[in-house]
Design a protein around this motif. Structure first.
Motif, PDB file in Angstrom:
ATOM      1  N   VAL A   1      70.263  23.670  44.343  1.00  0.00           N
ATOM      2  CA  VAL A   1      69.370  24.191  43.520  1.00  0.00           C
ATOM      3  C   VAL A   1      69.181  25.519  44.250  1.00  0.00           C
ATOM      4  O   VAL A   1      68.173  26.094  43.855  1.00  0.00           O
ATOM      5  CB  VAL A   1      68.484  23.702  44.110  1.00  0.00           C
ATOM      6  CG1 VAL A   1      66.825  23.488  44.028  1.00  0.00           C
ATOM      7  CG2 VAL A   1      68.757  22.003  43.892  1.00  0.00           C
ATOM      8  N   ILE A   2      69.275  26.666  45.684  1.00  0.00           N
ATOM      9  CA  ILE A   2      69.010  27.369  46.259  1.00  0.00           C
ATOM     10  C   ILE A   2      69.808  28.081  45.379  1.00  0.00           C
ATOM     11  O   ILE A   2      68.925  29.139  45.003  1.00  0.00           O
ATOM     12  CB  ILE A   2      69.232  27.504  47.467  1.00  0.00           C
ATOM     13  CG1 ILE A   2      67.944  27.313  48.471  1.00  0.00           C
ATOM     14  CG2 ILE A   2      68.919  28.667  47.782  1.00  0.00           C
ATOM     15  CD1 ILE A   2      68.263  26.724  49.916  1.00  0.00           C
ATOM     16  N   GLN A   3      70.820  27.862  45.488  1.00  0.00           N
ATOM     17  CA  GLN A   3      72.086  28.997  44.362  1.00  0.00           C
ATOM     18  C   GLN A   3      71.616  29.245  42.798  1.00  0.00           C
ATOM     19  O   GLN A   3      71.463  30.144  42.051  1.00  0.00           O
ATOM     20  CB  GLN A   3      72.910  28.417  44.760  1.00  0.00           C
ATOM     21  CG  GLN A   3      74.279  29.356  44.055  1.00  0.00           C
ATOM     22  CD  GLN A   3      75.829  28.832  44.332  1.00  0.00           C
ATOM     23  OE1 GLN A   3      75.972  28.208  44.594  1.00  0.00           O
ATOM     24  NE2 GLN A   3      76.823  29.431  43.728  1.00  0.00           N
ATOM     25  N   ALA A   4      70.387  28.102  42.576  1.00  0.00           N
ATOM     26  CA  ALA A   4      70.186  28.542  40.686  1.00  0.00           C
ATOM     27  C   ALA A   4      69.156  29.008  41.032  1.00  0.00           C
ATOM     28  O   ALA A   4      68.483  29.506  40.098  1.00  0.00           O
ATOM     29  CB  ALA A   4      69.931  26.570  40.209  1.00  0.00           C
ATOM     30  N   GLY A   5      68.814  29.633  42.187  1.00  0.00           N
ATOM     31  CA  GLY A   5      67.636  30.503  42.533  1.00  0.00           C
ATOM     32  C   GLY A   5      66.205  29.391  42.014  1.00  0.00           C
ATOM     33  O   GLY A   5      65.075  30.039  42.128  1.00  0.00           O
ATOM     34  N   TYR A   6      66.140  28.097  42.631  1.00  0.00           N
ATOM     35  CA  TYR A   6      64.506  26.881  42.391  1.00  0.00           C
ATOM     36  C   TYR A   6      64.139  26.941  44.058  1.00  0.00           C
ATOM     37  O   TYR A   6      65.102  26.768  44.889  1.00  0.00           O
ATOM     38  CB  TYR A   6      64.977  25.978  41.812  1.00  0.00           C
ATOM     39  CG  TYR A   6      65.241  26.294  40.291  1.00  0.00           C
ATOM     40  CD1 TYR A   6      64.461  26.305  39.508  1.00  0.00           C
ATOM     41  CD2 TYR A   6      66.658  25.604  39.942  1.00  0.00           C
ATOM     42  CE1 TYR A   6      64.760  26.702  38.484  1.00  0.00           C
ATOM     43  CE2 TYR A   6      67.164  26.190  38.756  1.00  0.00           C
ATOM     44  CZ  TYR A   6      66.083  26.536  38.112  1.00  0.00           C
ATOM     45  OH  TYR A   6      66.552  26.583  36.593  1.00  0.00           O
ATOM     46  N   ALA A   7      63.075  27.304  44.207  1.00  0.00           N
ATOM     47  CA  ALA A   7      62.197  26.667  45.536  1.00  0.00           C
ATOM     48  C   ALA A   7      62.650  25.450  45.891  1.00  0.00           C
ATOM     49  O   ALA A   7      62.676  24.021  45.330  1.00  0.00           O
ATOM     50  CB  ALA A   7      60.835  27.030  45.372  1.00  0.00           C
ATOM     51  N   VAL A   8      62.847  25.604  47.225  1.00  0.00           N
ATOM     52  CA  VAL A   8      63.208  24.118  47.784  1.00  0.00           C
ATOM     53  C   VAL A   8      62.162  24.413  49.247  1.00  0.00           C
ATOM     54  O   VAL A   8      61.931  24.550  50.146  1.00  0.00           O
ATOM     55  CB  VAL A   8      64.385  23.714  48.495  1.00  0.00           C
ATOM     56  CG1 VAL A   8      64.009  22.473  48.836  1.00  0.00           C
ATOM     57  CG2 VAL A   8      65.542  24.074  47.548  1.00  0.00           C
ATOM     58  N   ILE A   9      61.007  23.252  49.032  1.00  0.00           N
ATOM     59  CA  ILE A   9      60.315  23.085  49.599  1.00  0.00           C
ATOM     60  C   ILE A   9      60.413  21.545  51.009  1.00  0.00           C
ATOM     61  O   ILE A   9      59.960  20.452  50.595  1.00  0.00           O
ATOM     62  CB  ILE A   9      58.829  23.221  48.998  1.00  0.00           C
ATOM     63  CG1 ILE A   9      58.676  23.953  47.858  1.00  0.00           C
ATOM     64  CG2 ILE A   9      57.938  23.130  50.088  1.00  0.00           C
ATOM     65  CD1 ILE A   9      57.329  23.555  47.073  1.00  0.00           C
ATOM     66  N   PRO A  10      60.348  21.777  51.969  1.00  0.00           N
ATOM     67  CA  PRO A  10      60.469  20.890  53.330  1.00  0.00           C
ATOM     68  C   PRO A  10      59.079  20.149  53.733  1.00  0.00           C
ATOM     69  O   PRO A  10      58.141  20.986  53.723  1.00  0.00           O
ATOM     70  CB  PRO A  10      61.160  21.125  54.237  1.00  0.00           C
ATOM     71  CG  PRO A  10      60.969  22.690  54.536  1.00  0.00           C
ATOM     72  CD  PRO A  10      60.576  22.836  53.056  1.00  0.00           C
ATOM     73  N   LEU A  11      58.428  18.590  53.929  1.00  0.00           N
ATOM     74  CA  LEU A  11      57.464  18.156  54.104  1.00  0.00           C
ATOM     75  C   LEU A  11      58.074  17.345  55.973  1.00  0.00           C
ATOM     76  O   LEU A  11      59.109  17.449  55.577  1.00  0.00           O
ATOM     77  CB  LEU A  11      56.921  17.296  53.474  1.00  0.00           C
ATOM     78  CG  LEU A  11      56.332  17.577  51.651  1.00  0.00           C
ATOM     79  CD1 LEU A  11      57.158  18.535  51.107  1.00  0.00           C
ATOM     80  CD2 LEU A  11      55.605  16.103  51.571  1.00  0.00           C
ATOM     81  N   PRO A  12      57.168  18.166  56.636  1.00  0.00           N
ATOM     82  CA  PRO A  12      57.792  17.336  58.203  1.00  0.00           C
ATOM     83  C   PRO A  12      57.421  15.752  58.080  1.00  0.00           C
ATOM     84  O   PRO A  12      56.250  15.039  57.012  1.00  0.00           O
ATOM     85  CB  PRO A  12      56.163  18.130  58.792  1.00  0.00           C
ATOM     86  CG  PRO A  12      55.130  17.895  58.256  1.00  0.00           C
ATOM     87  CD  PRO A  12      55.304  18.277  56.572  1.00  0.00           C
ATOM     88  N   GLY A  13      58.141  15.601  58.845  1.00  0.00           N
ATOM     89  CA  GLY A  13      57.648  13.308  59.020  1.00  0.00           C
ATOM     90  C   GLY A  13      58.872  13.445  59.903  1.00  0.00           C
ATOM     91  O   GLY A  13      59.348  13.636  60.664  1.00  0.00           O
ATOM     92  N   PRO A  14      58.854  11.962  59.493  1.00  0.00           N
ATOM     93  CA  PRO A  14      59.917  10.842  60.477  1.00  0.00           C
ATOM     94  C   PRO A  14      60.803  11.436  60.650  1.00  0.00           C
ATOM     95  O   PRO A  14      62.118  11.947  59.296  1.00  0.00           O
ATOM     96  CB  PRO A  14      59.797   9.315  59.424  1.00  0.00           C
ATOM     97  CG  PRO A  14      58.445   9.466  59.378  1.00  0.00           C
ATOM     98  CD  PRO A  14      58.317  10.913  58.765  1.00  0.00           C
ATOM     99  N   ASN A  15      61.198  11.402  61.751  1.00  0.00           N
ATOM    100  CA  ASN A  15      62.813  11.884  62.021  1.00  0.00           C
ATOM    101  C   ASN A  15      63.072  10.892  63.329  1.00  0.00           C
ATOM    102  O   ASN A  15      63.034  11.205  64.769  1.00  0.00           O
ATOM    103  CB  ASN A  15      62.798  13.297  62.579  1.00  0.00           C
ATOM    104  CG  ASN A  15      64.756  13.882  63.096  1.00  0.00           C
ATOM    105  OD1 ASN A  15      65.146  13.907  64.095  1.00  0.00           O
ATOM    106  ND2 ASN A  15      65.446  13.964  62.232  1.00  0.00           N
ATOM    107  N   ALA A  16      64.700  10.448  63.261  1.00  0.00           N
ATOM    108  CA  ALA A  16      64.964   9.981  64.042  1.00  0.00           C
ATOM    109  C   ALA A  16      65.451  10.643  65.945  1.00  0.00           C
ATOM    110  O   ALA A  16      65.210   9.942  66.914  1.00  0.00           O
ATOM    111  CB  ALA A  16      65.871   7.948  64.058  1.00  0.00           C
TER     112      ALA A  16
END
Length: 300
Positions: free
Chosen positions: A110-125
């Motif tokens: 997706v990044i290579q195709a030029g679109y935004a990747v938006i991360p949300l914070p949240g649970p992580n073991a």
């Protein structure tokens, strides 16, 4: 260079990475629920599993399965939707997408195709377990799932033996004892370990002690169930000094003989032994490799 302004108004498609609870559904954030409700499509590791979550929060957004077995065939469809300006959200079965779960390859595409990747914070073991482990939280290394085969596992751990960071692993309950046994062989019985089972769930438990103590417990209680995360303390200054002292007798040996010695004494492959000797001597692996294989120009 590529610049991403995640929240700049745009009609272009974008991909949200949405963490989901690792056990307790109350750990779902308001933002995560809103994002899933407003998305045009949810990319799910297992649509049946995710549907239970969507039902709980009254989310009616349609799903499309995306996992390691179909990611190649799905990619063209996903990129076409982004080209049409759609907002997509990706979830894994639990925790953060792309962290020991499907998603890393999609993010790259997706990044290579030029679109935004938006991360949300949240649970992580890994981080949830670490902060309650009692081990060093300033320096840590997430290893993920270790190799299944003993030889490969031993080589991986040998590479990590001198690391002073806390080591974080995920493991199957069926392989936990075997992995801890190999850890004891490589790191020694006295290395501190914390095993976390069923994190955030009703039967959550932490077992803290030395490798010898924790292994003894699991030998007496072989029935292990649930999701497992275990952490090893990093090498202490005392352990590093003792290891250097133990290596001192090798000072008079050639690099080749040191490699052969590590292979014989520790059961390492030549590749792993070369890495170990290079680390002990503060040399480049290429130099030790050349000496071991008696390549011209290498130290004998």
């Amino acid at each position: 260079m590529q610049e991403q302004k995640s929240f700049q108004a745009s009609d272009r498609g974008r991909l949200y990475l949405v963490p989901t609870p690792i056990g307790n559904l109350e750990d779902m954030t308001f933002r995560a629920v809103t994002t899933l409700k407003e998305a045009d499509l949810i990319l799910s590791e297992d649509t049946r599993n995710t549907q239970k979550l969507l039902n709980h929060f009254d989310i009616s957004t349609k799903q499309l399965s995306y996992h390691k077995f179909n990611h190649q065939e799905r990619l063209a469809t996903i990129l076409k939707r982004l080209e049409e300006g759609q907002v997509l959200a990706q979830v894994s079965d639990a925790g953060m997408p792309a962290i020991s779960d499907p998603g890393a390859d999609l993010v790259q595409a997706v990044i290579q195709a030029g679109y935004a990747v938006i991360p949300l914070p949240g649970p992580n073991a890994a981080l949830t377990a670490l902060m309650a482990s009692g081990l060093d939280t300033q320096r840590f290394l997430f290893v993920g799932f270790p190799p299944r085969k003993k030889k490969a596992l031993k080589e991986t751990l040998a590479d990590l033996k001198g690391d002073q960071a806390t080591l974080i692993f995920y493991e199957s309950p069926y392989r936990l004892r075997q992995s801890l046994k190999v850890c004891a062989e490589v790191f020694g019985d006295d290395r501190k370990v914390v095993v976390v089972r069923e994190l955030t769930k009703r039967f959550e438990e932490f077992r803290r002690g030395t490798l010898a103590e924790v292994l003894a417990y699991y030998e007496d209680h072989p029935e292990i169930k649930g999701e497992i995360c275990f952490m090893l303390a990093g090498q202490s200054e005392e352990e590093a000094q003792a290891e250097q002292a133990a290596a001192a007798p090798n000072a008079g040996l050639s690099l080749r003989d040191q490699v052969l010695g590590r292979m014989a004494q520790e059961g390492l492959t030549s590749k792993a032994a070369i890495k170990a000797v290079a680390k002990d001597q503060g040399l480049a692996k290429q130099e030790v490799y050349a000496a071991y294989h008696q390549i011209e120009g290498g130290q004998g």
